[in-house]
Write a protein that holds these residues in place. Structure first.
Motif, PDB file in Angstrom:
ATOM      1  N   UNK A  74       8.746  -5.722 -12.272  1.00 13.12           N
ATOM      2  CA  UNK A  74       9.648  -4.639 -11.869  1.00 13.12           C
ATOM      3  C   UNK A  74       8.966  -3.282 -11.984  1.00 13.12           C
ATOM      4  N   UNK A  75       8.220  -3.066 -13.061  1.00 18.52           N
ATOM      5  CA  UNK A  75       7.536  -1.788 -13.246  1.00 18.52           C
ATOM      6  C   UNK A  75       6.379  -1.624 -12.262  1.00 18.52           C
ATOM      7  N   UNK A  76       5.679  -2.719 -11.954  1.00 13.66           N
ATOM      8  CA  UNK A  76       4.610  -2.658 -10.957  1.00 13.66           C
ATOM      9  C   UNK A  76       5.172  -2.352  -9.574  1.00 13.66           C
ATOM     10  N   UNK A  77       6.278  -2.979  -9.235  1.00 13.78           N
ATOM     11  CA  UNK A  77       6.916  -2.722  -7.939  1.00 13.78           C
ATOM     12  C   UNK A  77       7.351  -1.266  -7.832  1.00 13.78           C
ATOM     13  N   UNK A  78       7.908  -0.739  -8.923  1.00 14.63           N
ATOM     14  CA  UNK A  78       8.315   0.672  -8.953  1.00 14.63           C
ATOM     15  C   UNK A  78       7.102   1.566  -8.743  1.00 14.63           C
ATOM     16  N   UNK A  79       5.977   1.242  -9.401  1.00  8.88           N
ATOM     17  CA  UNK A  79       4.763   2.035  -9.258  1.00  8.88           C
ATOM     18  C   UNK A  79       4.302   2.076  -7.804  1.00  8.88           C
ATOM     19  N   UNK A  80       4.310   0.929  -7.151  1.00 13.91           N
ATOM     20  CA  UNK A  80       3.872   0.895  -5.765  1.00 13.91           C
ATOM     21  C   UNK A  80       4.775   1.757  -4.887  1.00 13.91           C
ATOM     22  N   UNK A  81       6.076   1.691  -5.119  1.00 15.76           N
ATOM     23  CA  UNK A  81       7.014   2.512  -4.363  1.00 15.76           C
ATOM     24  C   UNK A  81       6.769   3.997  -4.608  1.00 15.76           C
ATOM     25  N   UNK A  82       6.507   4.363  -5.860  1.00 14.86           N
ATOM     26  CA  UNK A  82       6.265   5.770  -6.200  1.00 14.86           C
ATOM     27  C   UNK A  82       4.981   6.284  -5.565  1.00 14.86           C
ATOM     28  N   UNK A  83       3.932   5.463  -5.548  1.00 16.35           N
ATOM     29  CA  UNK A  83       2.674   5.882  -4.937  1.00 16.35           C
ATOM     30  C   UNK A  83       2.817   6.000  -3.425  1.00 16.35           C
ATOM     31  N   UNK A  84       3.553   5.097  -2.832  1.00 14.17           N
ATOM     32  CA  UNK A  84       3.791   5.184  -1.386  1.00 14.17           C
ATOM     33  C   UNK A  84       4.568   6.451  -1.056  1.00 14.17           C
ATOM     34  N   UNK A  85       5.561   6.781  -1.885  1.00 15.52           N
ATOM     35  CA  UNK A  85       6.365   7.982  -1.650  1.00 15.52           C
ATOM     36  C   UNK A  85       5.545   9.251  -1.809  1.00 15.52           C
ATOM     37  N   UNK A  86       4.529   9.225  -2.678  1.00 14.52           N
ATOM     38  CA  UNK A  86       3.691  10.407  -2.894  1.00 14.52           C
ATOM     39  C   UNK A  86       2.846  10.734  -1.674  1.00 14.52           C
TER      40      UNK A  86
END
Length: 262
Positions: free
Chosen positions: A130-142
């Motif tokens: 879950x935390x890895x998935x969140x990280x990927x979403x946050x990096x994509x949003x950046x």
């Protein structure tokens, strides 16, 4: 240019000494230094081990102590912390990941991503799916905006024999995501109580000495059964983030108790 203050490994306790040092005295000295010289910083990021023992009393006392700080605090978890208790007592930014101390903060031309690497009950760190998935979403949003990642457990081996085994356990899964995003510029980590810098595929990874006590250098060899803190001063980091460059300055926190010994 954005200015941040970086602290790590407070190991705060409401009453007791920790490794023969007083965490209250050390934190007071860090706050005095920040208030006197760095009140213009956007925030103060603390990369985990906020407290020595996760309890309501420790976190409540820490929140009261941090109330004297002149800049906002961004807390992270370390292996001494508790997800739930930290979130109960210390403010986390709006939009933080539910049940974790993991969030993204937009700065002037920059994104700060704070990761929750706590694997409760273990010294080593972990980023679950879950935390890895969140990280990927946050990096994509950046997008193309430069990114700094703050986390407790280093995601690389540092050549520290007694400390490397307790770094981020699933670092390969972390890098599998980060390697896809060239926007990631610097990773700031705690946990090892020593200053180190590594460079991996265009990303600089740096660790900060503790605001309380330091781990021993590698030579002569040592082990946890004989461990005593190194006679080295606590430090904080002053981070300047610009469009093309990140600079980290290190400042001593000069608060000596027990006869003036570091």
């Amino acid at each position: 240019m954005q200015k941040l203050i970086w602290l790590s490994d407070l190991h705060y306790d409401a009453q007791a000494l920790v490794q023969s040092h007083d965490p209250r005295v050390r934190l007071e000295a860090a706050i005095d230094l920040i208030n006197a010289h760095h009140a213009d910083a956007a925030c103060c990021v603390v990369t985990g081990d906020m407290v020595e023992t996760a309890s309501d009393a420790s976190y409540a006392a820490l929140r009261a102590a941090l109330g004297r700080l002149s800049v906002p605090v961004l807390p992270l978890t370390g292996n001494h912390d508790s997800h739930a208790l930290l979130r109960t007592h210390l403010p986390v930014p709006e939009g933080a990941m539910p049940d974790f101390v993991q969030y993204a903060v937009g700065l002037d031309g920059h994104v700060l991503i704070a990761l929750d690497t706590l694997d409760e009950g273990k010294d080593s760190g972990l980023l679950c799916e879950a935390r890895l998935s969140w990280l990927q979403t946050a990096l994509k949003a950046a997008g193309d905006t430069p990114v700094s990642i703050f986390m407790h457990h280093p995601p690389v081996k540092l050549g520290l024999a007694m400390l490397d085994p307790d770094n981020l356990a699933n670092a390969e899964a972390f890098w599998e995501i980060v390697d896809r995003y060239p926007s990631v510029r610097t990773i700031f980590a705690g946990h090892v109580h020593r200053p180190t810098t590594s460079h991996r595929k265009g990303v600089t990874i740096t660790t900060l000495p503790s605001a309380l006590y330091q781990a021993l250098p590698e030579n002569p060899p040592w082990n946890w059964s004989t461990f005593v803190p190194a006679r080295e001063v606590p430090r904080l980091g002053v981070v300047h983030i610009g469009a093309e460059q990140t600079t980290i300055q290190f400042e001593d926190i000069c608060a000596y108790e027990h006869g003036g010994a570091p």
